[in-house]
Motif scaffolding. Structure first.
Motif, PDB file in Angstrom:
ATOM      1  N   THR A  13       0.713  -1.015  -0.241  1.00  0.00           N
ATOM      2  CA  THR A  13       0.054   0.333   0.237  1.00  0.00           C
ATOM      3  C   THR A  13       0.968   1.278   0.180  1.00  0.00           C
ATOM      4  O   THR A  13       0.647   2.451  -1.123  1.00  0.00           O
ATOM      5  N   ARG A  14       1.673   1.110   0.918  1.00  0.00           N
ATOM      6  CA  ARG A  14       2.978   2.350   1.265  1.00  0.00           C
ATOM      7  C   ARG A  14       3.253   2.946  -0.723  1.00  0.00           C
ATOM      8  O   ARG A  14       3.628   3.662  -1.303  1.00  0.00           O
ATOM      9  N   THR A  15       3.740   1.531  -1.152  1.00  0.00           N
ATOM     10  CA  THR A  15       4.716   1.691  -2.386  1.00  0.00           C
ATOM     11  C   THR A  15       3.662   2.096  -3.591  1.00  0.00           C
ATOM     12  O   THR A  15       3.686   3.137  -4.216  1.00  0.00           O
ATOM     13  N   THR A  63       9.056   9.949  -0.974  1.00  0.00           N
ATOM     14  CA  THR A  63       7.971  10.376  -2.360  1.00  0.00           C
ATOM     15  C   THR A  63       9.890  10.798  -3.234  1.00  0.00           C
ATOM     16  O   THR A  63       9.885  10.120  -4.567  1.00  0.00           O
ATOM     17  N   VAL A  64      10.535  11.102  -2.820  1.00  0.00           N
ATOM     18  CA  VAL A  64      12.080  11.760  -4.111  1.00  0.00           C
ATOM     19  C   VAL A  64      12.374  10.539  -3.832  1.00  0.00           C
ATOM     20  O   VAL A  64      12.878   9.690  -4.481  1.00  0.00           O
ATOM     21  N   VAL A  68      13.647   7.524  -6.918  1.00  0.00           N
ATOM     22  CA  VAL A  68      15.265   7.545  -7.682  1.00  0.00           C
ATOM     23  C   VAL A  68      14.634   5.545  -7.235  1.00  0.00           C
ATOM     24  O   VAL A  68      15.411   5.158  -8.328  1.00  0.00           O
ATOM     25  N   GLU A  69      13.804   4.593  -6.607  1.00  0.00           N
ATOM     26  CA  GLU A  69      13.319   3.684  -6.925  1.00  0.00           C
ATOM     27  C   GLU A  69      13.224   2.894  -7.648  1.00  0.00           C
ATOM     28  O   GLU A  69      13.809   2.281  -8.714  1.00  0.00           O
ATOM     29  N   ASP A  77      19.234  -0.509 -13.777  1.00  0.00           N
ATOM     30  CA  ASP A  77      19.046  -2.251 -13.552  1.00  0.00           C
ATOM     31  C   ASP A  77      19.411  -2.335 -14.967  1.00  0.00           C
ATOM     32  O   ASP A  77      20.135  -3.362 -15.657  1.00  0.00           O
ATOM     33  N   PRO A  78      18.497  -2.623 -16.041  1.00  0.00           N
ATOM     34  CA  PRO A  78      18.560  -3.078 -17.284  1.00  0.00           C
ATOM     35  C   PRO A  78      19.311  -2.082 -17.892  1.00  0.00           C
ATOM     36  O   PRO A  78      20.310  -3.453 -18.949  1.00  0.00           O
TER      37      PRO A  78
END
Length: 212
Positions: A13-15, A63-64, A68-69, A77-78
């Protein structure tokens, strides 16, 4: 090991909420993002969000971090799956432009927008953004240095300058695509970086002659 289902659901939920916050920030600005605005957009109670973030600033910082994630998942990652050297540099730029082109963030690039929004806004959010930009710049410079070490760029390549050029083209693509034809804008950014790397690389056959 026992998995706490409530904690897992809470993290999901947080994500999801933070994903929505990133989207809202690209449309209306990060400075204006608040728990009330986010609650209205998601049709949830403000008190429910308050359990995760105790203040507007805490929400903005989270949120920042979520942006970043996303950047790591969708761009970095790709690119790291490509061979080290010029191909990895090109893959990084390609992944960045491709992410923009998906329209996942309807207001454009989160970081390009907030870079301009917080230029003259001192405080913890600006400090966090500055830290993020510094890490990104260092990462780009490291990839250029790796390409030099691999013999895929000349030994006298200025890593700082080339990293700056590549990043500047990414930012320009993000900003110009909001007002001008995005396909043309993205194509210019992609082909310019490709041409720059092919010109510098002692073995240009490592890179494609053109991009689709």
């Amino acid at each position: 090991m026992t998995v706490d289902g409530r904690r897992v659901r809470g993290e999901r939920t947080r994500t999801a909420v933070l994903d929505a916050a990133v989207v809202l920030a690209t449309e209306a600005g990060l400075h204006g993002l608040s728990l009330g605005q986010l609650a209205d957009a998601l049709d949830v109670s403000k008190s429910g969000l308050f359990a995760h973030w105790r203040s507007k600033e805490a929400l903005q910082l989270a949120t920042v971090d979520r942006a970043v994630e996303q950047w790591q998942e969708r761009i970095v990652d790709p690119a790291l799956r490509a061979p080290r050297g010029v191909r990895r540099l090109l893959a990084l730029h390609e992944a960045r432009i491709s992410f923009y082109a998906t329209g996942t963030l309807p207001g454009g690039c989160f970081f390009a927008n907030t870079q301009f929004e917080y230029n003259a806004r001192p405080g913890p959010v600006r400090d966090r953004l500055a830290e993020v930009f510094a890490r990104w710049t260092a990462f780009l410079e490291r990839l250029v240095t790796e390409a030099v070490d691999a013999g895929e760029l000349p030994t006298d390549t200025d890593a700082t300058r080339l990293a700056y050029e590549i990043d500047a083209l990414g930012i320009a693509a993000a900003m110009r695509s909001r007002l001008l034809d995005p396909e043309t804008t993205y194509a210019h950014a992609r082909h310019t970086v490709l041409t720059r790397l092919r010109t510098l690389c002692p073995d240009p056959t490592l890179l494609p002659e053109g991009l689709r």
